[in-house]
Design an enzyme around this catalytic site. Structure first.
Site: not given
Ligand code: NAD
Length: 242
Positions: A153
């Site tokens: 990651y």
């Molecule tokens: P989340 O799991 O709440 O949302 C992710 C969304 O992406 C979901 O709606 C899912 O259906 C969609 N998705 C997954 N695979 C897919 C695919 N193959 N095609 C289309 N859609 C797809 O996650 P989040 O926490 O909102 O994460 C969003 C971004 O933020 C990511 O890039 C993650 O790496 C980054 N991020 C998250 C965190 C955390 O702690 N949650 C921290 C830093 C960065």
């Protein structure tokens, strides 16, 4: 203030949940038309019903090459323009590399890296032709620090930091701004594997952000005058010790 984004179209990948959805709702609240891009068709149907005519659904599986390549053309066929492309969809795996299977590594890198690069590649001709546009990528603090418990990651997000900053420089002469938001831990479905108790403790200790707190930063960056680029925003819970 209420309509800073009126007339603008934002396409947000991973828009059906977490940070993507919070950003979509913030932009809708400021007058934008928002295309929620996600593979979760049922969630998209519910959300577009809930948010009304300025909220559109784009069903795309970013891990399916054909579906991924069709995303930008299909959005343009629906709505005619993309002012903001927020490449936000991503997945998470942690743990030692030795315990991670190769297929899982492939899937995560394809989503967190390849899909972002392909989506940006696809939108450049459209934004270049219009001489304006914003590309925002959801990176992570793990793209700035080498986090020992999440090698794949963290590696994927370092790749994004590099890609975003190179693209910012490649596209700045075309009126296209490129930026990233790099959050610490956010209370979203991404952390679904965390035990409830740990989530509660992290929240109580101020070690977890809400998705809306990341969305606030994204809206701030996107709402700057065109001559200003907010290059990156590392948004952390105040007691996150990294
Ligand atoms: P989340 O799991 O709440 O949302 C992710 C969304 O992406 C979901 O709606 C899912 O259906 C969609 N998705 C997954 N695979 C897919 C695919 N193959 N095609 C289309 N859609 C797809 O996650 P989040 O926490 O909102 O994460 C969003 C971004 O933020 C990511 O890039 C993650 O790496 C980054 N991020 C998250 C965190 C955390 O702690 N949650 C921290 C830093 C960065």
């Amino acid at each position: 203030m209420a309509s800073r984004f009126e007339g603008k179209v934002a396409a947000i990948t991973g828009g059906a949940s977490g940070i993507g959805l919070a950003t979509a709702e913030a932009l809708l609240g400021e007058g934008a038309t928002v295309v929620l891009v996600d593979r979760d068709e049922a969630a998209l149907a519910r959300l577009t019903e809930q948010h009304g005519a300025r909220c559109l659904a784009q069903v795309t599986d970013l891990l399916d090459a054909e579906s991924c390549n069709a995303m930008v053309p299909e959005i343009l066929a629906k709505i005619g323009q993309i002012d903001i492309l927020h490449c936000n969809a991503g997945s998470y795996i942690g743990g030692d590399l030795a315990d991670t299977d190769p297929a899982t590594i492939d899937r995560m890198l394809s989503l967190n890296i390849n899909a972002v690069m392909k989506n940006v590649h696809a939108v450049i001709p459209h934004m270049s032709e219009r001489g304006t546009g914003d590309i925002m990528v959801t990176c992570s603090v793990a793209g700035h620090a080498a986090i020992p418990w999440e090698p794949v990651y963290s590696g994927s997000k370092w790749a994004m930091t590099s890609f975003v900053q190179i693209m910012r420089r490649q596209l700045m002469g075309k009126g296209i701004r490129v930026a990233q938001v790099s959050p610490g831990p956010v209370h979203s479905a991404l952390l679904a594997d965390w035990p409830e108790e740990n989530l509660r403790k992290a929240k109580e200790n101020g070690a977890l952000l809400e998705p809306g707190e990341v969305a606030d930063a994204v809206v701030f960056a996107l709402s700057r005058p065109r001559n200003v680029t907010i290059r990156d925003m590392v948004v952390l819970p105040s007691s996150f010790d990294i």
